[in-house]
Design an enzyme around this catalytic site. Structure first.
Site, PDB file in Angstrom:
ATOM      1  N   HIS B 215      94.322 -12.861 -54.429  1.00 43.75           N
ATOM      2  CA  HIS B 215      94.625 -12.041 -53.202  1.00 43.75           C
ATOM      3  C   HIS B 215      95.161 -10.771 -53.713  1.00 43.75           C
ATOM      4  O   HIS B 215      94.888  -9.732 -53.078  1.00 43.75           O
ATOM      5  CB  HIS B 215      95.623 -12.753 -52.331  1.00 43.75           C
ATOM      6  CG  HIS B 215      95.426 -11.844 -50.851  1.00 43.75           C
ATOM      7  ND1 HIS B 215      94.418 -11.890 -50.103  1.00 43.75           N
ATOM      8  CD2 HIS B 215      96.199 -10.883 -50.415  1.00 43.75           C
ATOM      9  CE1 HIS B 215      94.378 -11.148 -49.160  1.00 43.75           C
ATOM     10  NE2 HIS B 215      95.541 -10.645 -49.317  1.00 43.75           N
ATOM     11  N   TYR B 219      94.971  -5.990 -53.068  1.00 44.86           N
ATOM     12  CA  TYR B 219      95.898  -5.018 -52.406  1.00 44.86           C
ATOM     13  C   TYR B 219      96.110  -3.860 -53.692  1.00 44.86           C
ATOM     14  O   TYR B 219      96.421  -2.700 -53.261  1.00 44.86           O
ATOM     15  CB  TYR B 219      97.177  -5.664 -52.242  1.00 44.86           C
ATOM     16  CG  TYR B 219      97.139  -6.014 -50.696  1.00 44.86           C
ATOM     17  CD1 TYR B 219      96.931  -5.235 -49.718  1.00 44.86           C
ATOM     18  CD2 TYR B 219      96.715  -7.389 -50.539  1.00 44.86           C
ATOM     19  CE1 TYR B 219      96.658  -5.993 -48.365  1.00 44.86           C
ATOM     20  CE2 TYR B 219      96.672  -7.998 -49.415  1.00 44.86           C
ATOM     21  CZ  TYR B 219      96.621  -7.057 -48.229  1.00 44.86           C
ATOM     22  OH  TYR B 219      96.081  -7.680 -47.033  1.00 44.86           O
ATOM     23  N   HIS B 366      82.337  -9.806 -45.456  1.00 44.19           N
ATOM     24  CA  HIS B 366      83.648  -9.317 -45.396  1.00 44.19           C
ATOM     25  C   HIS B 366      84.054  -8.588 -46.360  1.00 44.19           C
ATOM     26  O   HIS B 366      84.713  -7.168 -46.274  1.00 44.19           O
ATOM     27  CB  HIS B 366      84.480 -10.583 -45.021  1.00 44.19           C
ATOM     28  CG  HIS B 366      85.964 -10.084 -45.259  1.00 44.19           C
ATOM     29  ND1 HIS B 366      86.409  -9.523 -44.070  1.00 44.19           N
ATOM     30  CD2 HIS B 366      86.767 -10.433 -46.155  1.00 44.19           C
ATOM     31  CE1 HIS B 366      87.974  -9.566 -44.397  1.00 44.19           C
ATOM     32  NE2 HIS B 366      88.087 -10.032 -45.696  1.00 44.19           N
ATOM     33  N   PHE B 367      84.064  -8.914 -47.569  1.00 38.97           N
ATOM     34  CA  PHE B 367      84.598  -7.962 -48.550  1.00 38.97           C
ATOM     35  C   PHE B 367      83.728  -6.780 -48.842  1.00 38.97           C
ATOM     36  O   PHE B 367      84.547  -5.969 -49.407  1.00 38.97           O
ATOM     37  CB  PHE B 367      85.139  -9.054 -49.835  1.00 38.97           C
ATOM     38  CG  PHE B 367      84.158  -9.453 -50.722  1.00 38.97           C
ATOM     39  CD1 PHE B 367      83.407  -8.671 -51.469  1.00 38.97           C
ATOM     40  CD2 PHE B 367      83.728 -10.961 -50.833  1.00 38.97           C
ATOM     41  CE1 PHE B 367      82.342  -9.069 -52.349  1.00 38.97           C
ATOM     42  CE2 PHE B 367      82.758 -11.362 -51.431  1.00 38.97           C
ATOM     43  CZ  PHE B 367      81.899 -10.444 -52.356  1.00 38.97           C
ATOM     44  N   HIS B 368      82.516  -6.778 -48.702  1.00 36.52           N
ATOM     45  CA  HIS B 368      81.789  -5.485 -48.962  1.00 36.52           C
ATOM     46  C   HIS B 368      82.441  -4.483 -47.844  1.00 36.52           C
ATOM     47  O   HIS B 368      82.449  -3.520 -48.341  1.00 36.52           O
ATOM     48  CB  HIS B 368      80.536  -5.754 -48.950  1.00 36.52           C
ATOM     49  CG  HIS B 368      79.927  -6.207 -50.401  1.00 36.52           C
ATOM     50  ND1 HIS B 368      79.926  -7.508 -50.564  1.00 36.52           N
ATOM     51  CD2 HIS B 368      79.290  -5.627 -51.365  1.00 36.52           C
ATOM     52  CE1 HIS B 368      79.457  -7.635 -51.646  1.00 36.52           C
ATOM     53  NE2 HIS B 368      79.066  -6.525 -52.118  1.00 36.52           N
ATOM     54  N   ARG B 429      76.483 -18.424 -49.619  1.00 38.54           N
ATOM     55  CA  ARG B 429      76.483 -17.254 -50.644  1.00 38.54           C
ATOM     56  C   ARG B 429      76.188 -17.909 -51.843  1.00 38.54           C
ATOM     57  O   ARG B 429      76.008 -18.892 -52.454  1.00 38.54           O
ATOM     58  CB  ARG B 429      77.905 -16.641 -50.749  1.00 38.54           C
ATOM     59  CG  ARG B 429      79.044 -17.520 -51.199  1.00 38.54           C
ATOM     60  CD  ARG B 429      80.332 -16.981 -51.300  1.00 38.54           C
ATOM     61  NE  ARG B 429      80.576 -15.749 -52.194  1.00 38.54           N
ATOM     62  CZ  ARG B 429      81.750 -15.361 -52.514  1.00 38.54           C
ATOM     63  NH1 ARG B 429      82.788 -15.995 -52.146  1.00 38.54           N
ATOM     64  NH2 ARG B 429      81.755 -14.539 -53.311  1.00 38.54           N
ATOM     65  N   ARG B 430      76.030 -16.733 -52.916  1.00 41.04           N
ATOM     66  CA  ARG B 430      75.733 -17.156 -54.413  1.00 41.04           C
ATOM     67  C   ARG B 430      74.426 -17.940 -54.547  1.00 41.04           C
ATOM     68  O   ARG B 430      74.560 -18.878 -55.253  1.00 41.04           O
ATOM     69  CB  ARG B 430      77.011 -17.790 -55.124  1.00 41.04           C
ATOM     70  CG  ARG B 430      77.978 -16.739 -55.004  1.00 41.04           C
ATOM     71  CD  ARG B 430      79.472 -17.339 -55.772  1.00 41.04           C
ATOM     72  NE  ARG B 430      80.055 -16.071 -56.343  1.00 41.04           N
ATOM     73  CZ  ARG B 430      81.316 -16.247 -56.565  1.00 41.04           C
ATOM     74  NH1 ARG B 430      81.754 -17.545 -56.969  1.00 41.04           N
ATOM     75  NH2 ARG B 430      82.031 -15.341 -56.994  1.00 41.04           N
TER      76      ARG B 430
HETATM   77  C1  HEM Z   1      81.476  -0.312 -53.597  1.00 48.62           C
HETATM   78  C2  HEM Z   1      80.669  -1.061 -53.580  1.00 48.62           C
HETATM   79  C3  HEM Z   1      80.645  -2.570 -54.160  1.00 48.62           C
HETATM   80  C4  HEM Z   1      81.624  -3.209 -54.578  1.00 48.62           C
HETATM   81  C5  HEM Z   1      82.890  -3.102 -54.824  1.00 48.62           C
HETATM   82  C6  HEM Z   1      81.001  -4.689 -54.821  1.00 48.62           C
HETATM   83  C7  HEM Z   1      81.620  -5.834 -55.136  1.00 48.62           C
HETATM   84  C8  HEM Z   1      81.074  -7.210 -55.065  1.00 48.62           C
HETATM   85  C9  HEM Z   1      81.691  -8.273 -55.858  1.00 48.62           C
HETATM   86  C10 HEM Z   1      83.121  -8.522 -56.275  1.00 48.62           C
HETATM   87  C11 HEM Z   1      80.920  -9.256 -55.593  1.00 48.62           C
HETATM   88  C12 HEM Z   1      80.995 -10.751 -55.708  1.00 48.62           C
HETATM   89  C13 HEM Z   1      80.188 -11.276 -57.161  1.00 48.62           C
HETATM   90  C14 HEM Z   1      80.284 -12.860 -57.045  1.00 48.62           C
HETATM   91  O1  HEM Z   1      80.260 -13.500 -56.171  1.00 48.62           O
HETATM   92  O2  HEM Z   1      80.484 -13.422 -58.231  1.00 48.62           O
HETATM   93  C15 HEM Z   1      79.714  -8.950 -55.099  1.00 48.62           C
HETATM   94  C16 HEM Z   1      78.614  -9.483 -54.664  1.00 48.62           C
HETATM   95  C17 HEM Z   1      77.253  -9.023 -54.244  1.00 48.62           C
HETATM   96  N1  HEM Z   1      77.172  -7.708 -53.979  1.00 48.62           N
HETATM   97 FE1  HEM Z   1      78.264  -6.215 -53.986  1.00 48.62          FE
HETATM   98  N2  HEM Z   1      79.675  -4.678 -54.575  1.00 48.62           N
HETATM   99  C18 HEM Z   1      79.598  -3.438 -54.098  1.00 48.62           C
HETATM  100  C19 HEM Z   1      78.268  -2.799 -53.409  1.00 48.62           C
HETATM  101  C20 HEM Z   1      77.048  -3.675 -53.252  1.00 48.62           C
HETATM  102  C21 HEM Z   1      76.053  -2.849 -52.663  1.00 48.62           C
HETATM  103  C22 HEM Z   1      76.036  -1.636 -52.221  1.00 48.62           C
HETATM  104  C23 HEM Z   1      75.300  -4.025 -52.295  1.00 48.62           C
HETATM  105  C24 HEM Z   1      73.999  -4.076 -51.785  1.00 48.62           C
HETATM  106  C25 HEM Z   1      73.212  -3.199 -51.765  1.00 48.62           C
HETATM  107  C26 HEM Z   1      75.853  -5.307 -53.096  1.00 48.62           C
HETATM  108  C27 HEM Z   1      75.327  -6.439 -52.921  1.00 48.62           C
HETATM  109  C28 HEM Z   1      75.846  -7.661 -53.438  1.00 48.62           C
HETATM  110  C29 HEM Z   1      75.099  -8.893 -53.477  1.00 48.62           C
HETATM  111  C30 HEM Z   1      73.752  -9.233 -52.878  1.00 48.62           C
HETATM  112  C31 HEM Z   1      76.279  -9.672 -53.783  1.00 48.62           C
HETATM  113  C32 HEM Z   1      75.968 -11.334 -54.066  1.00 48.62           C
HETATM  114  C33 HEM Z   1      76.375 -12.106 -52.968  1.00 48.62           C
HETATM  115  C34 HEM Z   1      76.374 -13.424 -53.140  1.00 48.62           C
HETATM  116  O3  HEM Z   1      75.093 -14.013 -53.634  1.00 48.62           O
HETATM  117  O4  HEM Z   1      77.075 -14.411 -52.909  1.00 48.62           O
HETATM  118  N3  HEM Z   1      77.118  -4.835 -53.388  1.00 48.62           N
HETATM  119  N4  HEM Z   1      79.825  -7.699 -54.894  1.00 48.62           N
HETATM  120 CU   LIG Z   2      93.124 -13.445 -50.119  1.00 50.72          CU
END
Ligand code: HEM
Ligand SMILES: [Cu+2]
Lengths: 271, 540
Positions: B215, B219, B366-368, B429-430
């Protein structure tokens, strides 16, 4: 001004910060450990201490619900990725001698002509586990079980090393004749079925999952049906029962037919 | 121009370069599991990509931004020479080395464990060692921030610490302490198994350690954004900080309440007692406080700017704001996304509601929205604001900057709204593959397609961002003057010692960690028979 002026109850900021934090903590502790446990009408606690222990997550033996009676034996084998990871020439040699007893059914090269399963090139952990299960009675089969009951641990390990050492049947799927069934290639995500190959070896091998390529069609069909009906129940954590139960009868047919495909020259060589 | 511009530029460029790569992977992930992509037939490739994307976006990118920004703040807010520049470079190179060390096993498919590590899944030991190096590199930064502030205090006894530096150091302390959870998990549990010294692992304990980090790391990601809200935005739009005290209280509150709440990530875990889940859940409710204070203070500060520009009326002043100023635009977008994301967060934090969205695409949506949207758009703004002071050249094309910010905002909306929605419909997810031909999930196909399109808009915006920065390196030279921060309506002449130092708040942070984590960790660690055999990635 220094830390000494700050860390004292004479400092009003210190008083306020510590006081408010402590008060919130106390209120939440009372809420989480006393009020809420007793607010659950479906759980009975003997006293407040009991409730506190339960809320703290202390492992307890509660006598209220009796564990369901186990019917039939379950597998007691523990598999890790280091199980039988080293095999020696001597072990393989001893295994070869022992395997002569098995050849009538499983074939002299580990490739069966009857519908007994092929063992050649099977992962050693699989042979090891299945033999242990036959011996303990976790898996039973009128034809096979008698050959396993008297095996020693050493013999089981040697046999596993020997069969794993033999060359296995390759994956053989000429596309025009045999379209790849969805259940094998994609699994069925909405029913919680991963692609078969993610455990069984073509994509990845999860320990304890048998190599299926070239395996007898009738055998695989029978095993899938046995998993689905619960007749075979030696798979750890119901890995395979959960999958087979969710498969349709057609999918079982398709998967068995798909994996049973063998190169033509292998079929001839065995005859 | 800033004296340590080389150091700061190195951090920023590395941050944005890896961001570009990870962004591309993100867009690819989105595409490949949507109905418009064709299935790869190999889920492993998806998890490789996901591990790289998560590791970069979660650990490497925000850490580098916080560090680069922190060095800039230390130098310009304290108006003194940055002490320990050599050490700063050492920290930077540790991060470079750690990133390379981690990315190689990921690329080879030996560490597809995702950025949350997922024990008992165990990958190649170099992946974890790489992550440890990144964290160690950032701890050097923590130490340097603390040392520089201490030197300044010696030279200015009793004087109020400039707000930007006060907040920056608060963020660094938060990071130092919250990273300890994951460090314990890695060093005591995962690395011994990955190195072959042990074959079993207590996955439940590992998850509790990870929640310690999970968490407050959020922050830590947020800190540069909040520092920009308070100390850059009002100056850039010609306003003043409404209340310096309110700002300090917000940052100290983050220190206290961000830590003892991590178990809201383990609501569905059986190894944690319900009583502790309740305490963490209740403290989670408090963490909204500093954010609400911030939203209030910043809105008031913005209103001051508008009124200074002649804005009138109850809401009429909003029109008087400098809307063509990229900083204004970024702030507005950030607040909108923070609002929606915060509303979603209320659902995640409540024990019962969480059960309906746990492990669904709602969480990733949510986190995106919060992190990729509200937080990262302010990272862009920080870069734009600092760039002239780092390059000695002007960023000329404000129109292009505005387009970039608009694209990011629109892209984030198009991506995350349908993403939340399919989560509510139950999409997990995932997962690497979804059979949208199946009638059970066919209705989700449209939403997932929309998300994928949004992903490409984001990719376009990200590329534009890099282009703007690169062009900024070659623009005509211009002196941007000294780098300065927003001033408050009432600049403090003195600040009570509690709000001018971090000690009290750090003590409370550690104290609450002990009360809220001590017992669960001890019982899990002392309980025999809670370990399970490790599952090695790619083991035969
Ligand atoms: C600033 C930008 C972004 C950050 C900080 C970010 C961060 C993250 C993080 C931390 C995860 C988790 C990985 C995991 O579950 O192991 C994730 C998953 C993912 N992100 Fe991003 N992301 C960003 C931009 C994007 C963008 C632009 C896209 C799509 C176009 C994207 C698509 C995804 C997808 C598809 C997943 C996997 C979700 C799943 O299968 O659970 N992300 N991202
Ligand atoms: Cu948290």
């Amino acid at each position: 001004m220094s830390a000494r002026d700050l860390f004292t109850f004479r400092n009003r900021h210190f008083r306020a910060a510590v006081g408010v934090t402590a008060a919130i903590l106390i209120v939440t502790v009372i809420g989480g450990f006393i009020v809420l446990p007793f607010a659950q009408p479906w759980v009975q606690f003997a006293n407040a201490w009991d409730a506190i222990c339960s809320a703290a997550g202390l492992p307890q033996r509660t006598a209220i619900v009796a564990a369901p009676e186990q019917t039939g034996r379950l597998s007691e084998v523990v598999l890790t990725s280091s199980t039988l990871s080293r095999s020696s020439q001597e072990a393989i040699g001893r295994g070869a001698t022992l395997a002569q007893r098995c050849a009538i059914c499983h074939g002299p090269t580990g490739i069966s002509r009857a519908d007994s399963p092929n063992l050649a090139g099977q992962y050693s952990a699989v042979i090891y586990k299945e033999l242990h299960d036959f011996r303990s009675g976790a898996r039973t089969n009128a034809v096979m079980s008698p050959f396993a009951v008297n095996l020693t641990d050493q013999e089981i390990a040697d046999l596993s090393n020997y069969y794993a050492y033999l060359p296995r049947l390759p994956a053989y799927h000429p596309t025009p004749q045999l379209p790849k069934p969805n259940i094998v290639i994609y699994g069925a995500p909405m029913r919680g079925i991963a692609p078969c190959g993610s455990c069984h070896g073509s994509l990845d091998n999860k320990i304890g999952s048998p190599w299926l390529e070239g395996q007898s069609e009738a055998y695989m069909k029978a095993q899938l049906q046995a998993f689905a009906s619960g007749e075979r129940r030696n798979d750890i954590s119901q890995q395979m029962r959960n999958i087979a139960r969710a498969m349709t009868p057609q999918e079982i047919e398709q998967a068995a037919a798909y994996y049973a495909s063998q190169p033509a020259d292998v079929v001839k060589a065995v005859d | 121009m800033l004296a340590n511009r080389k150091l700061i530029l190195a951090h920023f460029w590395l941050a944005f370069a890896v961001f570009g790569v990870a962004l591309t992977l993100g867009a690819w992930q989105m595409f490949i599991r949507s109905p418009i992509g064709t299935w790869l037939s190999n889920p492993e490739l998806y998890y490789r990509s996901l591990t790289a994307h998560g590791t970069v976006m979660g650990y490497v990118f925000p850490t580098l931004v916080a560090m680069g920004f922190g060095y800039a703040i230390s130098e310009s807010a304290l108006k003194q020479r940055l002490v320990g520049v050599r050490w700063a470079w050492a920290g930077f190179w540790l991060i470079v080395a750690g990133s390379i060390m981690a990315i190689i096993p990921i690329a080879l498919g030996r560490a597809s464990v995702l950025y949350t590590f997922y024990p008992p899944l165990i990958g190649n030991v170099f992946y974890y060692l790489g992550v440890v190096l990144v964290v160690v590199g950032s701890w050097i930064w923590v130490a340097l921030m603390s040392i520089n502030l201490r030197l300044w205090r010696k030279a200015h006894p009793g004087a109020p610490v400039p707000l930007a530096m006060f907040a920056n150091v608060a963020g660094s302390y938060l990071w130092a302490w919250t990273a300890v959870g994951a460090a314990l998990e890695l060093l005591l549990q995962i690395i011994p198994v990955a190195a072959g010294l042990k074959t079993t692992i207590d996955a439940g304990l590992a998850r509790v350690f990870f929640s310690w980090t999970l968490h407050a790391i959020v922050y830590f990601w947020l800190m540069p954004t909040y520092i920009a809200y308070y100390t850059i935005v009002p100056r850039a739009i010609g306003g003043r900080v409404y209340s310096d005290t309110m700002a300090r209280i917000s940052f100290t509150l983050f220190l206290v309440v961000a830590m003892p709440i991590g178990m809201h990530h383990t609501f569905a875990d059986p190894q944690v007692g319900a009583g502790f889940k309740f305490i963490h859940s209740a403290f989670t409710a408090l963490v909204a406080l500093p954010t609400l204070l911030t939203v209030f203070t910043i809105c008031a500060s913005v209103e001051i700017a508008a009124r200074l520009r002649g804005g009138r009326g109850m809401f009429g002043w909003i029109r008087a704001l400098p809307w063509d100023n990229p900083m204004m635009l970024a702030l507005a977008f950030s607040f909108v996304m923070l609002g929606f994301g915060g509303a979603g967060g209320l659902i995640n934090m409540s024990y019962q509601l969480d059960a309906s969205i746990h492990n669904t695409q709602w969480i990733t949506g949510h986190f995106h929205l919060i992190f990729g949207g509200a937080i990262v758009i302010m990272y862009f703004a920080i870069a734009y604001d600092l760039w002239p002071h780092l390059t000695g050249r002007e960023l000329l094309d404000l129109r292009l900057i505005r387009i970039q910010l608009w694209l990011w905002f629109v892209g984030m909306m198009v991506t995350t709204f349908p993403w939340h929605w399919v989560g509510i419909l139950g999409m997990p997810r995932r997962m690497a593959y979804f059979d949208f031909g199946d009638p059970a999930i066919a209705p989700q196909a449209l939403s997932v397609t929309l998300s994928a399109i949004g992903g490409f808009i984001l990719l376009a915006s990200g590329i534009l961002f890099l282009v703007i920065l690169a062009r900024g390196m070659r623009a005509p030279q211009a002196d941007a003057g000294p780098y300065c921060f927003a001033v408050a309506v009432h600049e403090p002449a003195t600040v009570p010692v509690a709000l001018n130092t971090h000690a009290l708040w750090v003590a409370l942070m550690i104290g609450l960690t002990v009360t809220n984590y001590g017992y669960p960790i001890l019982t899990l660690a002392l309980n025999e028979g809670t370990s399970v055999p490790a599952v090695y990635v790619g083991a035969q």
